[in-house]
Design an enzyme around this catalytic site. Structure first.
Site, short mmCIF file in Angstrom:
data_model
loop_
_atom_site.label_atom_id
_atom_site.label_comp_id
_atom_site.label_asym_id
_atom_site.label_seq_id
_atom_site.Cartn_x
_atom_site.Cartn_y
_atom_site.Cartn_z
CD GLU A 254 -3.96 -7.45 0.54
OE1 GLU A 254 -3.98 -7.78 -0.67
OE2 GLU A 254 -3.45 -6.38 0.95
CG ASP B 154 -2.33 -4.83 -2.27
OD1 ASP B 154 -2.82 -5.95 -2.15
OD2 ASP B 154 -2.42 -3.95 -1.39
CD GLN C 237 -0.81 3.33 3.22
OE1 GLN C 237 -0.55 2.45 4.04
NE2 GLN C 237 -1.85 3.25 2.42
CD GLU D 204 -9.97 -2.54 8.51
OE1 GLU D 204 -11.20 -2.65 8.29
OE2 GLU D 204 -9.12 -3.30 8.01
CB THR E 203 4.16 -8.73 -0.16
OG1 THR E 203 3.98 -7.33 -0.35
CG2 THR E 203 2.81 -9.44 -0.28
CE LYS F 216 -0.28 -0.62 1.65
NZ LYS F 216 -1.19 -1.54 2.31
NE ARG G 141 -11.69 9.54 1.98
CZ ARG G 141 -10.88 8.49 1.94
NH1 ARG G 141 -9.58 8.65 2.14
NH2 ARG G 141 -11.35 7.28 1.71
CE1 TYR H 76 -3.96 9.02 0.73
CE2 TYR H 76 -2.61 9.74 2.59
CZ TYR H 76 -3.82 9.71 1.92
OH TYR H 76 -4.91 10.36 2.45
CD GLU I 187 -3.13 -3.34 3.68
OE1 GLU I 187 -3.43 -2.15 3.89
OE2 GLU I 187 -2.95 -3.81 2.53
CG HIS J 113 -9.55 -2.38 4.45
ND1 HIS J 113 -8.79 -2.25 5.61
CD2 HIS J 113 -8.79 -1.83 3.46
CE1 HIS J 113 -7.65 -1.67 5.33
NE2 HIS J 113 -7.62 -1.39 4.04
NE ARG K 114 -2.10 0.17 7.88
CZ ARG K 114 -2.74 -0.32 6.83
NH1 ARG K 114 -2.75 0.36 5.70
NH2 ARG K 114 -3.37 -1.49 6.91
CG ASP L 247 0.54 -5.36 0.77
OD1 ASP L 247 1.71 -5.58 0.41
OD2 ASP L 247 -0.08 -4.33 0.45
CB THR M 244 -7.34 -5.08 4.00
OG1 THR M 244 -6.03 -4.55 3.81
CG2 THR M 244 -7.50 -5.55 5.43
#
Length: 414
Positions: free
Chosen positions: A196, A121, A235, A358, A252, A248, A137, A239, A194, A128, A232, A228, A344
């Site tokens: 995709e 992936d 993750q 989002e 899928t 993840k 961030r 992560y 997600e 995104h 969250r 996918d 995504t």
């Protein structure tokens, strides 16, 4: 290109996703019959195994279609793929053989269309990446330093790729609240999608041998819609420093029909203008994206579906061919049946965002559905559906739907 007409009447309607121009490949069964290869045409399926048995369609005089996957045909390469498509257009086009064995799609059960060798992936949609990076961030550090130079990806789990219509069990996992001293274990509370596209590798490459973007484009057999699913909260805790893992790995979903690269050729479009030039090995010899309109709907149990997002595959920053070429650039061998998730797909507007993370800005701006209910993330019983099509002159190239309904988490053994 205009609509190509067929003797199958339903294939000539503007609203069908499966005109003669398309001819996507799937695996189906009817009743107790074994799964086998088929081709969608209008509201029917050409039973390729039966057509092969009757001598109507052959490939190198080698049986290829009485099987529950397209991998054997995929491994034969682009020349064989083109030959098969030409034969199918003659068989199903005006003046073709009306004794060809057809099955109503309404009577068929769809299965995984190919055996997934491995799954990778990517994180290759700029809108995104900017949205997610800004949330965590700030806008000044939204994109990692390497993002404009390299298609970022991670290796996923082929074992949990499932076909549309398969229920998805809410994952359990380890999470940690910001104010907690210790993590806890239990059902995911921030379950997401997600939106995709998935590219399917047809022909393999050798260990130690890189490939060009042009070679990569020829290796791609076709495309599917891909969801996918993402946990969250799991993750966020797991992560760093190595990226997604259990968040993840649980599921899928893909659409049941493989739309070939050949069917999408009229819809090629270029990747967006670059802020920084790419290194030569990622240069595209021709447009690598496709103009495919995409949509996501959400339906709570027993309630009508609400469209929550609309976007387009043309929004991607890196094409699947670039992703595949980069994947093999280290000498990594690529195999028949490898699946590459695009990352995504989001656009610049809020309505074009391809994930709930989002759309609800991390859960702070819940969506109001047509039923009056609100959602920050997915609840048990919710059904999420992806759909997509490239729009031609009086016809469309559709993928069918990619659907999954969320079931409650399994109680973990004590």
């Amino acid at each position: 290109m205009a609509l190509m007409t067929s003797w199958v009447a339903s294939a000539n309607r503007a609203e069908t996703p499966f005109p003669l121009n398309n001819l996507p490949y799937g695996v189906f069964s009817v009743g107790d019959d074994a799964p086998r290869c088929g081709v969608a045409i209008g509201d029917m399926i050409l039973d390729l195994a039966a057509a092969e048995g009757a001598g109507l369609v052959t490939v190198h005089d080698v049986p290829a279609f009485d099987a529950p996957s397209w991998n054997k045909l995929m491994a034969m390469g682009p020349t064989v793929w083109a030959d098969l498509r030409s034969k199918l257009m003659v068989l199903l086009g005006e003046g073709g053989n009306q004794d060809a064995p057809l099955v109503a799609q309404a009577d068929a059960v769809m299965h995984m269309p190919f055996d997934v060798a491995e799954y990778t992936d990517f994180y290759a949609g700029k809108h995104h990446a900017m949205n997610v990076g800004t949330m965590f961030r700030g806008p000044e550090n939204a994109l990692p330093p390497n993002w404009l130079h390299i298609p970022i990806g991670y290796n996923g789990r082929a074992s949990s790729v499932v076909v549309s219509g398969t229920d998805i069990t809410r994952p359990n996992g380890q999470t940690k609240a910001p104010d907690a001293d210790m993590p806890s274990f239990g059902p995911c509370k921030r379950l997401d999608i997600e939106l995709e596209m998935g590219a399917i590798v047809g022909t393999s490459s050798q260990l130690g041998q890189p490939i060009s973007v042009a070679q990569a484009d020829e290796m791609i057999f076709g495309y599917v819609l891909l969801n996918d699913w993402s946990a969250r909260d799991i993750q966020a805790w797991e992560y760093q420093p190595l990226g997604p893992f259990q968040a993840k790995a649980f599921a899928t979903s893909i659409s049941p029909w493989i739309v070939t690269t050949a069917a999408l050729e009229p819809f090629r479009t270029s990747t967006p203008a670059r802020e920084k030039g790419l290194l030569p090995y990622l240069a595209e010899p021709k447009p690598g994206l496709f103009d495919i309109a995409l949509e996501v709907t959400m339906a709570p149990a027993g309630k009508p579906a609400t469209t929550i997002a609309r976007t387009n595959y043309s929004q991607m920053y890196y094409s699947s061919a670039q992703q595949l070429a980069h994947h093999a650039s280290s000498g990594c061998a690529m195999s028949t049946g490898d699946l590459l998730g695009s990352g995504t797909i989001s656009g610049p507007e809020k309505s074009e965002r391809g994930s709930l993370l989002e759309l609800t800005w991390g859960g702070k701006e819940p969506l109001t559905l047509d039923s009056g209910e609100t959602r920050s993330f997915i609840e048990d019983g919710d059904c999420l559906t992806l759909s997509g099509a490239a729009q031609g002159d009086g016809y469309q190239i559709g993928f069918g739907s990619c659907t999954g309904t969320i079931q409650p988490a399994v109680k973990f053994p004590e």
